[in-house]
Design an enzyme around this catalytic site. Structure first.
Site, PDB file in Angstrom:
ATOM      1  N   LYS A  80      12.586  -0.779  -1.769  1.00 46.21           N
ATOM      2  CA  LYS A  80      11.369  -1.408  -1.252  1.00 46.21           C
ATOM      3  C   LYS A  80      10.205  -0.917  -2.098  1.00 46.21           C
ATOM      4  O   LYS A  80       9.959   0.283  -2.191  1.00 46.21           O
ATOM      5  CB  LYS A  80      11.159  -1.029   0.214  1.00 46.21           C
TER       6      LYS A  80
ATOM      7  N   ASP B 281       6.484  -2.042  15.145  1.00 48.47           N
ATOM      8  CA  ASP B 281       6.688  -3.393  14.619  1.00 48.47           C
ATOM      9  C   ASP B 281       8.129  -3.848  14.849  1.00 48.47           C
ATOM     10  O   ASP B 281       8.765  -4.395  13.952  1.00 48.47           O
ATOM     11  CB  ASP B 281       6.338  -3.451  13.132  1.00 48.47           C
TER      12      ASP B 281
END
Length: 180
Positions: free
Chosen positions: A49, A147
């Site tokens: 990432k 989240d």
């Protein structure tokens, strides 16, 4: 597309990020672009990432804050060792972009896992219980995900469920009066 997705340069197959060899672009979100990559030292596939370039409108302080959040994600996940939380292997920088090397999960997001099936409620319940076990482990380590959604949960081809993308995680329990 998520915020900033159009700004992210696509790295070519074979590009090097640290010791990792880029294989394919897997997707992009608000905070980063994720690539499948190969770790030649440990002979395994990983997910990389990379922080989105220009995150936070391009201001230096916003970009620095975003980098700090991604590093916090790596540190937070590195402290966890749970079968229902994606594992973190390494963190570094590449062309001033922070990256995280993490467990590559062969499988689908929870959203994609649910979409084409007539899944029985018991099977769905067991997946949700696995998500809860992963989140419970994060909470026990002092982390609040902030989240949780179907796109941040992977259902592996092996059946194991993993919570991922702790980019908005915060240390400590949420307080009723505001941020932690």
């Amino acid at each position: 597309p998520g915020a900033g997705e159009g700004d992210a340069p696509v790295l070519a197959r074979g590009s090097l990020i640290g010791r990792y060899v880029v294989l394919d672009r897997l997707g992009a979100g608000a905070m980063g672009v994720v690539y499948a990559a190969f770790d030649p030292e440990l002979d395994r596939k990983v997910a990389l990432k990379l922080l989105q370039p220009g995150l936070g409108g391009g201001s230096l302080s916003a970009t620095a804050d975003a980098r700090a959040r991604l590093v916090r994600e790596a540190q937070a996940l590195a402290r966890l060792n749970h079968p229902n939380v994606v594992g973190i292997f390494d963190v570094g920088t590449h062309d001033e972009q922070v990256w995280i090397a993490m467990e590559f999960v062969e499988g689908r997001t929870l959203r994609n896992w649910l979409a084409p099936r007539r899944t029985g409620w018991r099977e769905v319940l067991e997946v949700i219980r696995s998500v809860a076990r992963g989140l419970s482990a994060a909470h026990a380590a002092g982390l609040v995900h902030r989240d949780v959604k179907p796109d941040n949960v992977m259902v592996g081809d092996d059946g194991r469920v993993r919570v991922m993308d702790f980019g908005l995680a915060r240390r400590g329990a949420a307080s009723p009066g505001g941020a932690t």
